[in-house]
Design a protein around this motif. Structure first.
Motif, PDB file in Angstrom:
ATOM      1  N   ASN A   1       8.880   0.755 -16.931  1.00  0.00           N
ATOM      2  CA  ASN A   1       7.961   0.845 -16.291  1.00  0.00           C
ATOM      3  C   ASN A   1       6.853   0.914 -16.997  1.00  0.00           C
ATOM      4  O   ASN A   1       5.620   0.336 -16.989  1.00  0.00           O
ATOM      5  CB  ASN A   1       7.569   1.079 -14.440  1.00  0.00           C
TER       6      ASN A   1
ATOM      7  N   ILE B   1      -2.814  -2.064  -2.529  1.00  0.00           N
ATOM      8  CA  ILE B   1      -2.288  -4.068  -3.184  1.00  0.00           C
ATOM      9  C   ILE B   1      -3.107  -4.278  -4.401  1.00  0.00           C
ATOM     10  O   ILE B   1      -3.088  -5.109  -5.011  1.00  0.00           O
ATOM     11  CB  ILE B   1      -2.901  -5.164  -2.446  1.00  0.00           C
TER      12      ILE B   1
ATOM     13  N   VAL C   1       5.498  -2.883  -0.087  1.00  0.00           N
ATOM     14  CA  VAL C   1       4.622  -2.034  -0.691  1.00  0.00           C
ATOM     15  C   VAL C   1       5.010  -2.280  -2.710  1.00  0.00           C
ATOM     16  O   VAL C   1       3.871  -2.096  -3.646  1.00  0.00           O
ATOM     17  CB  VAL C   1       4.954  -0.793  -0.760  1.00  0.00           C
TER      18      VAL C   1
ATOM     19  N   LYS D   1       5.667  -2.154 -19.032  1.00  0.00           N
ATOM     20  CA  LYS D   1       4.993  -3.168 -18.948  1.00  0.00           C
ATOM     21  C   LYS D   1       4.254  -3.123 -18.759  1.00  0.00           C
ATOM     22  O   LYS D   1       3.241  -3.786 -18.509  1.00  0.00           O
ATOM     23  CB  LYS D   1       6.229  -3.338 -17.400  1.00  0.00           C
TER      24      LYS D   1
ATOM     25  N   SER E   1      11.101   4.124  -7.818  1.00  0.00           N
ATOM     26  CA  SER E   1      10.546   2.934  -8.408  1.00  0.00           C
ATOM     27  C   SER E   1       9.633   2.576  -8.725  1.00  0.00           C
ATOM     28  O   SER E   1       9.405   1.633  -9.149  1.00  0.00           O
ATOM     29  CB  SER E   1      11.809   2.026  -8.481  1.00  0.00           C
TER      30      SER E   1
ATOM     31  N   THR F   1      -0.604  -9.094   3.451  1.00  0.00           N
ATOM     32  CA  THR F   1      -0.786  -9.668   2.122  1.00  0.00           C
ATOM     33  C   THR F   1       1.032 -10.383   2.074  1.00  0.00           C
ATOM     34  O   THR F   1       0.952 -11.288   1.224  1.00  0.00           O
ATOM     35  CB  THR F   1      -1.190  -8.574   1.437  1.00  0.00           C
TER      36      THR F   1
ATOM     37  N   ILE G   1      -3.404  -3.716   6.451  1.00  0.00           N
ATOM     38  CA  ILE G   1      -3.726  -5.400   4.643  1.00  0.00           C
ATOM     39  C   ILE G   1      -1.836  -4.753   3.714  1.00  0.00           C
ATOM     40  O   ILE G   1      -2.147  -6.822   4.130  1.00  0.00           O
ATOM     41  CB  ILE G   1      -4.753  -4.404   4.610  1.00  0.00           C
ATOM     42  N   GLN G   2      -1.659  -4.544   3.864  1.00  0.00           N
ATOM     43  CA  GLN G   2      -0.944  -5.063   3.310  1.00  0.00           C
ATOM     44  C   GLN G   2       0.971  -5.443   3.795  1.00  0.00           C
ATOM     45  O   GLN G   2       0.759  -6.124   2.476  1.00  0.00           O
ATOM     46  CB  GLN G   2      -0.582  -2.778   2.479  1.00  0.00           C
TER      47      GLN G   2
ATOM     48  N   GLY H   1      12.529  -4.107  -5.095  1.00  0.00           N
ATOM     49  CA  GLY H   1      11.503  -3.194  -5.336  1.00  0.00           C
ATOM     50  C   GLY H   1      11.206  -1.716  -5.453  1.00  0.00           C
ATOM     51  O   GLY H   1      10.215  -1.541  -4.666  1.00  0.00           O
TER      52      GLY H   1
ATOM     53  N   LEU I   1       0.457   4.211  -2.746  1.00  0.00           N
ATOM     54  CA  LEU I   1       0.935   2.660  -2.278  1.00  0.00           C
ATOM     55  C   LEU I   1       0.973   1.969  -1.398  1.00  0.00           C
ATOM     56  O   LEU I   1       1.238   0.665  -1.296  1.00  0.00           O
ATOM     57  CB  LEU I   1       2.503   3.235  -2.011  1.00  0.00           C
TER      58      LEU I   1
ATOM     59  N   GLU J   1       7.740  -9.669 -10.478  1.00  0.00           N
ATOM     60  CA  GLU J   1       6.920 -10.321 -10.997  1.00  0.00           C
ATOM     61  C   GLU J   1       8.151 -11.169 -11.983  1.00  0.00           C
ATOM     62  O   GLU J   1       7.956 -12.272 -12.502  1.00  0.00           O
ATOM     63  CB  GLU J   1       5.547  -9.853 -11.393  1.00  0.00           C
ATOM     64  N   HIS J   2       8.162 -10.670 -12.515  1.00  0.00           N
ATOM     65  CA  HIS J   2       9.732 -10.873 -14.169  1.00  0.00           C
ATOM     66  C   HIS J   2      10.786 -11.614 -13.302  1.00  0.00           C
ATOM     67  O   HIS J   2      10.675 -12.681 -13.801  1.00  0.00           O
ATOM     68  CB  HIS J   2      10.226  -9.868 -15.169  1.00  0.00           C
TER      69      HIS J   2
ATOM     70  N   ILE K   1      14.387   3.685 -14.490  1.00  0.00           N
ATOM     71  CA  ILE K   1      13.166   3.017 -13.493  1.00  0.00           C
ATOM     72  C   ILE K   1      11.721   3.635 -14.388  1.00  0.00           C
ATOM     73  O   ILE K   1      10.933   2.430 -14.732  1.00  0.00           O
ATOM     74  CB  ILE K   1      12.774   2.915 -12.294  1.00  0.00           C
TER      75      ILE K   1
ATOM     76  N   ILE L   1       7.303 -11.919 -20.061  1.00  0.00           N
ATOM     77  CA  ILE L   1       7.410 -12.578 -19.111  1.00  0.00           C
ATOM     78  C   ILE L   1       7.204 -14.564 -19.590  1.00  0.00           C
ATOM     79  O   ILE L   1       8.379 -14.847 -19.638  1.00  0.00           O
ATOM     80  CB  ILE L   1       6.352 -13.426 -17.485  1.00  0.00           C
TER      81      ILE L   1
ATOM     82  N   ALA M   1       3.045  -6.468  -4.003  1.00  0.00           N
ATOM     83  CA  ALA M   1       1.810  -7.525  -3.779  1.00  0.00           C
ATOM     84  C   ALA M   1       1.398  -8.158  -5.121  1.00  0.00           C
ATOM     85  O   ALA M   1       0.341  -9.021  -5.276  1.00  0.00           O
ATOM     86  CB  ALA M   1       0.368  -6.608  -2.801  1.00  0.00           C
ATOM     87  N   GLN M   2       1.087  -7.201  -5.931  1.00  0.00           N
ATOM     88  CA  GLN M   2       0.734  -6.764  -7.655  1.00  0.00           C
ATOM     89  C   GLN M   2       1.876  -8.376  -8.206  1.00  0.00           C
ATOM     90  O   GLN M   2       1.101  -8.289  -9.090  1.00  0.00           O
ATOM     91  CB  GLN M   2       0.308  -4.802  -8.040  1.00  0.00           C
TER      92      GLN M   2
ATOM     93  N   GLU N   1       6.346   1.680  -9.125  1.00  0.00           N
ATOM     94  CA  GLU N   1       5.152   0.792 -10.765  1.00  0.00           C
ATOM     95  C   GLU N   1       3.772   2.094 -10.835  1.00  0.00           C
ATOM     96  O   GLU N   1       3.105   1.827 -11.387  1.00  0.00           O
ATOM     97  CB  GLU N   1       4.986  -0.213 -11.165  1.00  0.00           C
TER      98      GLU N   1
ATOM     99  N   GLY O   1      10.593  -2.285 -10.904  1.00  0.00           N
ATOM    100  CA  GLY O   1       9.160  -1.987 -10.735  1.00  0.00           C
ATOM    101  C   GLY O   1       8.402  -2.959 -10.120  1.00  0.00           C
ATOM    102  O   GLY O   1       9.251  -4.080 -10.482  1.00  0.00           O
ATOM    103  N   THR O   2       7.307  -2.814 -10.176  1.00  0.00           N
ATOM    104  CA  THR O   2       6.559  -4.520  -9.424  1.00  0.00           C
ATOM    105  C   THR O   2       6.335  -5.199 -10.120  1.00  0.00           C
ATOM    106  O   THR O   2       6.799  -6.342 -10.330  1.00  0.00           O
ATOM    107  CB  THR O   2       5.041  -3.969  -9.269  1.00  0.00           C
ATOM    108  N   SER O   3       6.258  -4.648 -12.305  1.00  0.00           N
ATOM    109  CA  SER O   3       6.200  -5.575 -12.986  1.00  0.00           C
ATOM    110  C   SER O   3       7.276  -6.886 -13.349  1.00  0.00           C
ATOM    111  O   SER O   3       7.534  -7.747 -13.421  1.00  0.00           O
ATOM    112  CB  SER O   3       6.157  -5.403 -14.299  1.00  0.00           C
ATOM    113  N   GLU O   4       8.639  -6.213 -13.120  1.00  0.00           N
ATOM    114  CA  GLU O   4       9.554  -6.557 -12.843  1.00  0.00           C
ATOM    115  C   GLU O   4       9.909  -7.257 -12.037  1.00  0.00           C
ATOM    116  O   GLU O   4      10.679  -8.592 -11.773  1.00  0.00           O
ATOM    117  CB  GLU O   4      10.986  -5.652 -12.735  1.00  0.00           C
TER     118      GLU O   4
END
Ligand code: SF4
Lengths: 213, 475
Positions: free
Chosen positions: A119, A33, B40, A122, A91, B93, B89-90, B135, A30, B158-159, A115, A186, B43-44, A93, B153-156
């Motif tokens: 995911n 990045i 965690v 998406k 969660s 970021t 780095i994480q 997230g 994880l 962003e959403h 979740i 989006i 970033a994406q 992704e 999740g990460t896409s969410e």
């Protein structure tokens, strides 16, 4: 996002229930990045006999020959078959990025954790819910034959095995459309910008404290 | 069909208050009031915003802090001091993204930094009636405030950053009622572990769980957060507890809580945040507090849990689950019929968003005062949930008691809950842990986690094995 219409591929039978996202992608990965490069770490703890982390070159690692994913007959399999409550736990992704990175396009199970299920959509991975007895018969079929191929048709919401058998499944219509058309969610939501703004303006007068920082 | 006047559940109310629209197939657009971001899973998402040339919709709704992957020692030099390059780095970021997108961050050097689900309530950034996303699956924690908290999740991520909304389908209503008085030494953690043991980890899938009943009402906010935190371990994306005086007293005066006239207006509105008399639930369970003993998990799923005074169950008795249960026992290196109190422990971890608040630290200090960690324990860690919890504990002198007993007293973060940083189990080690997940490898590859309450973990550290703290002479 890539469109998903119909997919035919080899089945990877992963006969476990409650597969959690830690098992799908252990947490040491994880730290990345990026969204890419997770495929080599899919089911890492089961797949390799030695430990690894983001820095390890996976080509130098010891493969666990007993793990299903490493068996020659399942090479390039891209439809994952599992038991109930697949994707439970965290969660992250990243778990879906690992499946996708490995090449999995469809996951079939009797049930999914919420979740994880979200995911998948998406990322253009299709989670298909089939009744437990059907999943069971699919496991039996893979055991009988070295490996099997399935076709997962999202336009008609049907999973089929050759011309002999098929099972229908359901998916939320908006999600189905997004996958079929490869839409970015989006952009779709932003079509409702005016409605969101109106709603927000109302909140500003009814619950001002939410905005007063 | 729910009409304007028919009785509603708390979840129905929270949902209706923030539902902008619902499409024909039942997917709703939900307005989000609070978005909590950590290093965690973000970033994406920020990268996605950049790639599409988008900006956050409402910056003031977003707060950020690094927690999952931060070291719990040597924090003086901030980000630059993180020894592991990839972790550094994480965290860097996240820091860069917060600067670039102008988002409020409680950074590594800020006293208010800590675990996302600890700091937001602590600051008064979690308020009743809010919709809250992060997230992280333990966002369910915020439901203790009669707020709808869901992990995404990460896409969410962003959403929500881009649109201030989340696309969701309404979940079913589940009620879990616990009534009666708890035995001394039995805590919120035991209640929730017991419930999960009874209903299973998949029971809440597709549901929002409201925890109710006199036992739940009798819990402090810390205890209610512990219970809601683990709703996800029962399969539910969200857990809830109704608003009451306890909620109000906790929030009052917190830095970001409404003040003066706004406070009056807010509390008047919050008073309605409970399920109406006669509201319909799709599923209901009832439990009695007096049946609950201190709990210890013996397997690799939170439902594999037992009372401390019982013997490890025989997997054969679990019918379709027997194979999974046997696998779990093998992984844990345990045998059916063994007393859980006979298992020799190697490490003890007290922390995580389930149990790292001031009340938890107090319980630990009370248990270990004047005692010493058993020689066989290789490491006993106490990791406060935030810089402010740490400070408060130090102001109360608790750190001293804990250090004197032979524990380590660390800087705030997720730490050994998920072992992304240097704090972890070695293969084969048994750990008494106050966290929420005992999955294979969760606390370190090959590590064996036993989930317990802070008091149970503290007592186990002293004894070197689990003890029934409700027995005479232990408390
Ligand atoms: S403490 Fe553990 S469960 Fe909580 S947010 Fe951190 S990693 Fe997740």
């Amino acid at each position: 996002m890539k469109k998903f219409l119909s997919h035919t591929g080899k089945v990877l039978p992963f006969d476990r229930s409650n597969v959690d996202t830690d098992a799908i992608l252990p947490k040491q990965y994880l730290k990345s990045i990026s969204k890419f490069g997770f495929g080599d770490w899919l089911f890492d703890d089961l797949r390799y006999l030695d430990p690894g982390d983001v820095r390890t070159d996976c080509t130098t690692r010891k493969i666990n020959p007993d793990f299903v994913l490493n068996k020659p007959q399942f090479e390039n399999a891209n439809i994952l078959l599992a038991r109930e409550n697949f994707g439970c736990g965290s969660s992250r992704e990243h778990a879906v990025w690992a499946l996708k990175g490995y090449g999995i396009r469809v996951v079939i199970a009797p049930s999914f954790a919420d979740i994880f299920y979200n995911n998948c959509f998406k990322n253009g991975v299709l989670p298909v819910v089939l009744p437990a007895n059907v999943v069971d018969s699919l496991f039996k079929l893979t055991a009988q034959h070295e490996s099997i191929q399935l076709t997962v048709d999202l336009e008609n919401c049907k999973v089929s095995y050759g011309n002999e058998q098929s099972w229908s499944f359901t998916v939320d219509e908006s999600r189905r459309q997004n996958l079929l058309q490869g839409h970015d969610e989006i952009s779709i939501t932003l079509l409702q910008t005016a409605a969101i703004q109106d709603f927000e303006n109302n909140l500003k007068s009814s619950e001002e404290w939410l905005f007063s920082q | 069909m729910v009409t304007q006047n028919s009785p509603k559940t708390l979840y129905d109310k929270l949902w209706e208050r923030r539902c902008i629209s619902t499409s024909e197939d039942g997917m709703s657009l939900i307005y989000i009031d609070r978005h909590i971001v950590h290093e965690v899973s973000s970033a994406q998402a920020f990268e996605g915003l950049r790639a599409a040339n988008r900006q956050p919709w409402r910056r003031d709704s977003v707060i950020a802090t690094p927690d999952h992957n931060v070291p719990t020692t040597d924090r003086e030099s901030g980000i630059e001091g993180i020894a592991d390059d990839i972790s550094r780095i994480q965290v860097k970021t996240l820091d860069d993204n917060c600067h670039d997108f102008n988002i409020r961050q409680f950074d590594l050097k800020d006293k208010r930094q800590g675990i996302v689900h600890v700091i937001s309530p602590e600051q008064g950034l979690t308020l009743p009636g809010m919709t809250i996303v992060c997230g992280d699956s333990h966002t369910a924690t915020h439901g203790a405030f009669a707020a709808l908290g869901v992990g995404i999740g990460t896409s969410e991520v962003e959403h929500v950053l881009a649109t201030q909304c989340l696309l969701q389908r309404k979940a079913k209503n589940m009620l879990i009622e616990v009534n009666g008085e708890l035995h001394p030494g039995v805590t919120a953690k035991d209640v929730v572990l017991y419930v999960i043991g009874q209903i299973g980890t998949a029971a809440g899938t597709g549901c929002t769980i409201e925890f109710a009943g006199s036992t739940i009402r009798g819990l402090t906010m810390e205890g209610r957060m512990t219970v809601c935190n683990m709703a996800i371990e029962a399969g539910a994306r969200a857990g809830l507890v109704a608003y009451d005086q306890v909620t109000e007293d906790y929030i009052k005066g917190r830095p970001f809580a409404p003040k003066n006239a706004l406070w009056d207006k807010a509390t008047a509105m919050w008073k309605d945040l409970h399920s109406d008399q006669g509201a319909q639930f799709d599923l209901q369970y009832q439990f009695r507090a007096e049946d609950i003993k201190p709990q210890v998990s013996w397997g690799t799923s939170p439902e594999m849990v037992m009372s401390v005074d019982k013997l490890i169950p025989n997997p054969a008795l679990f019918e379709q689950k027997s194979e999974d249960y046997q696998k779990a026992l093998n992984y844990m290196g345990l045998t059916a019929g063994q007393a859980i109190t006979d298992v020799t422990l190697d490490r003890v971890f007290i922390g995580s968003c389930t149990n790292s608040r001031i009340e938890d630290i107090r319980a630990v200090a009370q248990m270990v005062e004047g005692k010493t960690v058993a020689k066989t324990i290789k490491q006993a860690l106490v990791v406060p949930g935030s810089g402010l919890v740490k400070q408060q504990a130090e102001d109360e002198g608790l750190d001293k008691i804990i250090l004197d007993a032979g524990f380590e007293w660390r800087e705030p973060g997720c730490s050994m809950c998920l072992a992304m940083n240097a704090d972890r189990l070695m293969s084969g080690e048994h750990c008494a842990s106050t966290s929420n997940r005992n999955f294979e490898g969760r606390q370190g590859s090959g590590g064996r986690t036993h989930l317990v309450s802070p008091s149970m973990a503290a007592a186990a550290a002293i004894a070197g094995h689990f003890v029934d703290i409700t027995q005479d002479g232990v408390l």
